[in-house]
Design an enzyme around this catalytic site. Sequence first.
Site, PDB file in Angstrom:
ATOM      1  N   GLU A 186      -0.308  -7.153  -5.378  1.00 27.51           N
ATOM      2  CA  GLU A 186      -1.276  -6.060  -5.535  1.00 27.51           C
ATOM      3  C   GLU A 186      -0.712  -4.797  -4.907  1.00 27.51           C
ATOM      4  O   GLU A 186      -0.257  -4.824  -3.761  1.00 27.51           O
ATOM      5  CB  GLU A 186      -2.602  -6.417  -4.852  1.00 27.51           C
ATOM      6  CG  GLU A 186      -3.651  -5.302  -5.006  1.00 27.51           C
ATOM      7  CD  GLU A 186      -4.970  -5.635  -4.315  1.00 27.51           C
ATOM      8  OE1 GLU A 186      -5.923  -6.002  -5.022  1.00 27.51           O
ATOM      9  OE2 GLU A 186      -5.029  -5.540  -3.071  1.00 27.51           O
TER      10      GLU A 186
ATOM     11  N   ASN B  67      -7.132   6.714   2.651  1.00 29.40           N
ATOM     12  CA  ASN B  67      -6.678   5.644   3.543  1.00 29.40           C
ATOM     13  C   ASN B  67      -7.391   5.713   4.897  1.00 29.40           C
ATOM     14  O   ASN B  67      -7.718   4.687   5.485  1.00 29.40           O
ATOM     15  CB  ASN B  67      -5.164   5.723   3.732  1.00 29.40           C
ATOM     16  CG  ASN B  67      -4.614   4.474   4.383  1.00 29.40           C
ATOM     17  OD1 ASN B  67      -4.934   3.359   3.953  1.00 29.40           O
ATOM     18  ND2 ASN B  67      -3.824   4.634   5.427  1.00 29.40           N
TER      19      ASN B  67
ATOM     20  N   GLU C  57     -13.566   2.098   7.528  1.00 27.07           N
ATOM     21  CA  GLU C  57     -14.572   1.207   6.933  1.00 27.07           C
ATOM     22  C   GLU C  57     -14.187  -0.258   7.155  1.00 27.07           C
ATOM     23  O   GLU C  57     -15.052  -1.109   7.418  1.00 27.07           O
ATOM     24  CB  GLU C  57     -14.727   1.517   5.440  1.00 27.07           C
ATOM     25  CG  GLU C  57     -15.967   0.919   4.810  1.00 27.07           C
ATOM     26  CD  GLU C  57     -15.673  -0.341   4.033  1.00 27.07           C
ATOM     27  OE1 GLU C  57     -16.610  -0.881   3.431  1.00 27.07           O
ATOM     28  OE2 GLU C  57     -14.506  -0.802   4.024  1.00 27.07           O
TER      29      GLU C  57
ATOM     30  N   ARG D  81       0.853  -1.189   0.000  1.00 34.68           N
ATOM     31  CA  ARG D  81       0.000   0.000   0.000  1.00 34.68           C
ATOM     32  C   ARG D  81       0.886   1.235   0.000  1.00 34.68           C
ATOM     33  O   ARG D  81       1.771   1.355   0.841  1.00 34.68           O
ATOM     34  CB  ARG D  81      -0.898  -0.033   1.233  1.00 34.68           C
ATOM     35  CG  ARG D  81      -1.973   1.015   1.233  1.00 34.68           C
ATOM     36  CD  ARG D  81      -2.987   0.757   2.322  1.00 34.68           C
ATOM     37  NE  ARG D  81      -3.790  -0.434   2.063  1.00 34.68           N
ATOM     38  CZ  ARG D  81      -4.307  -1.216   3.016  1.00 34.68           C
ATOM     39  NH1 ARG D  81      -4.104  -0.949   4.289  1.00 34.68           N
ATOM     40  NH2 ARG D  81      -5.040  -2.264   2.689  1.00 34.68           N
TER      41      ARG D  81
HETATM   42  P1  GTP Z   1     -11.201  -8.855  -2.912  1.00 29.95           P
HETATM   43  O1  GTP Z   1     -12.089  -7.671  -2.652  1.00 29.95           O
HETATM   44  O2  GTP Z   1      -9.912  -8.781  -2.153  1.00 29.95           O
HETATM   45  O3  GTP Z   1     -11.878 -10.156  -2.735  1.00 29.95           O
HETATM   46  O4  GTP Z   1     -10.714  -8.854  -4.427  1.00 29.95           O
HETATM   47  P2  GTP Z   1     -11.394  -8.270  -5.741  1.00 29.95           P
HETATM   48  O5  GTP Z   1     -10.948  -9.119  -6.850  1.00 29.95           O
HETATM   49  O6  GTP Z   1     -12.839  -8.036  -5.549  1.00 29.95           O
HETATM   50  O7  GTP Z   1     -10.619  -6.910  -5.904  1.00 29.95           O
HETATM   51  P3  GTP Z   1     -11.009  -5.470  -5.386  1.00 29.95           P
HETATM   52  O8  GTP Z   1     -10.275  -4.554  -6.278  1.00 29.95           O
HETATM   53  O9  GTP Z   1     -12.471  -5.320  -5.232  1.00 29.95           O
HETATM   54  O10 GTP Z   1     -10.389  -5.416  -3.917  1.00 29.95           O
HETATM   55  C1  GTP Z   1      -9.042  -5.608  -3.673  1.00 29.95           C
HETATM   56  C2  GTP Z   1      -8.701  -5.059  -2.307  1.00 29.95           C
HETATM   57  O11 GTP Z   1      -9.059  -3.681  -2.207  1.00 29.95           O
HETATM   58  C3  GTP Z   1      -9.389  -5.701  -1.135  1.00 29.95           C
HETATM   59  O12 GTP Z   1      -8.742  -6.867  -0.739  1.00 29.95           O
HETATM   60  C4  GTP Z   1      -9.302  -4.590  -0.082  1.00 29.95           C
HETATM   61  O13 GTP Z   1      -8.001  -4.535   0.470  1.00 29.95           O
HETATM   62  C5  GTP Z   1      -9.498  -3.361  -0.914  1.00 29.95           C
HETATM   63  N1  GTP Z   1     -10.920  -2.998  -0.973  1.00 29.95           N
HETATM   64  C6  GTP Z   1     -11.768  -3.238  -1.987  1.00 29.95           C
HETATM   65  N2  GTP Z   1     -12.992  -2.780  -1.704  1.00 29.95           N
HETATM   66  C7  GTP Z   1     -12.931  -2.238  -0.473  1.00 29.95           C
HETATM   67  C8  GTP Z   1     -13.896  -1.586   0.385  1.00 29.95           C
HETATM   68  O14 GTP Z   1     -15.078  -1.426   0.058  1.00 29.95           O
HETATM   69  N3  GTP Z   1     -13.441  -1.170   1.593  1.00 29.95           N
HETATM   70  C9  GTP Z   1     -12.155  -1.308   1.988  1.00 29.95           C
HETATM   71  N4  GTP Z   1     -11.807  -0.860   3.207  1.00 29.95           N
HETATM   72  N5  GTP Z   1     -11.230  -1.915   1.211  1.00 29.95           N
HETATM   73  C10 GTP Z   1     -11.608  -2.378   0.008  1.00 29.95           C
END
Ligand code: GTP
Length: 204
Positions: A140, A149, A155, A78
């Site tokens: 990632e 952040n 959240e 991050r």
């Molecule tokens: P996951 O959400 O990890 O299952 O993967 P994805 O394939 O849906 O990818 P996405 O880009 O949606 O999310 C990747 C990552 O972004 C997550 O693992 C979180 O770390 C972060 N993230 C995504 N959506 C949210 C959200 O609504 N709130 C928060 N706090 N973090 C989020």
Amino acid sequence: MEIQLWREILSPYELAVDELTLKFHHIIREYRRAGLYSPIEQVDGRVKTISSILDKMQRKKINANNIEDKLEDIAGIRLICQFVEDIEKVVEIIENRSDMEIKSRKDYISQSKDSGYRSYHLIIYYEVNTIYGRKKLQAEIQIRTLAMNFWATVEHSLQYKYKGNIPEHVTDKLLQASDAIVILDREMSSVRDEIMDAQNSFRK
Ligand code: GTP
Ligand code: MG
């Protein structure tokens, strides 16, 4: 799967997170030593825990044979920026590196997620060298402002507290807060030039 096997799988990802964290910290150091403003303010890294890997495998119906392909975020970095404008600069830095190859991007900044989440995501390929040889793996990289952040951290705590089912009156407030973050980031951007001038005259 046995714990020993998990350790073997996760070990190269630990190396990747350590190396990537070091490299991004060094970028900050190079900018600061040159007396320049660093578009990266803060670097965090983590390897996904076994329990959250298992959760995600279940959620996304991923079987044990292709975890490493399908789980793009076993290694997670991050990068936190002061200003929205810094984010594209950071993306450019990554694009221009020979040791990181961009596989895909998700722009949740121009279009936030339904939750109100804002961030810019890159999936990269990154090669590590272990005693077993070279291994190209995925990582990632989440790039977001301090304000984004702040929102995501709060959240996330609420997701944890409500076990993923945040009540509607709280999600409503989060959406309002997310809009307020956009406004805050915009206002901070408007003082950006002054801050950068000040930083350059106080160079450490
Ligand atoms: P996951 O959400 O990890 O299952 O993967 P994805 O394939 O849906 O990818 P996405 O880009 O949606 O999310 C990747 C990552 O972004 C997550 O693992 C979180 O770390 C972060 N993230 C995504 N959506 C949210 C959200 O609504 N709130 C928060 N706090 N973090 C989020
Ligand atoms: Mg998701």
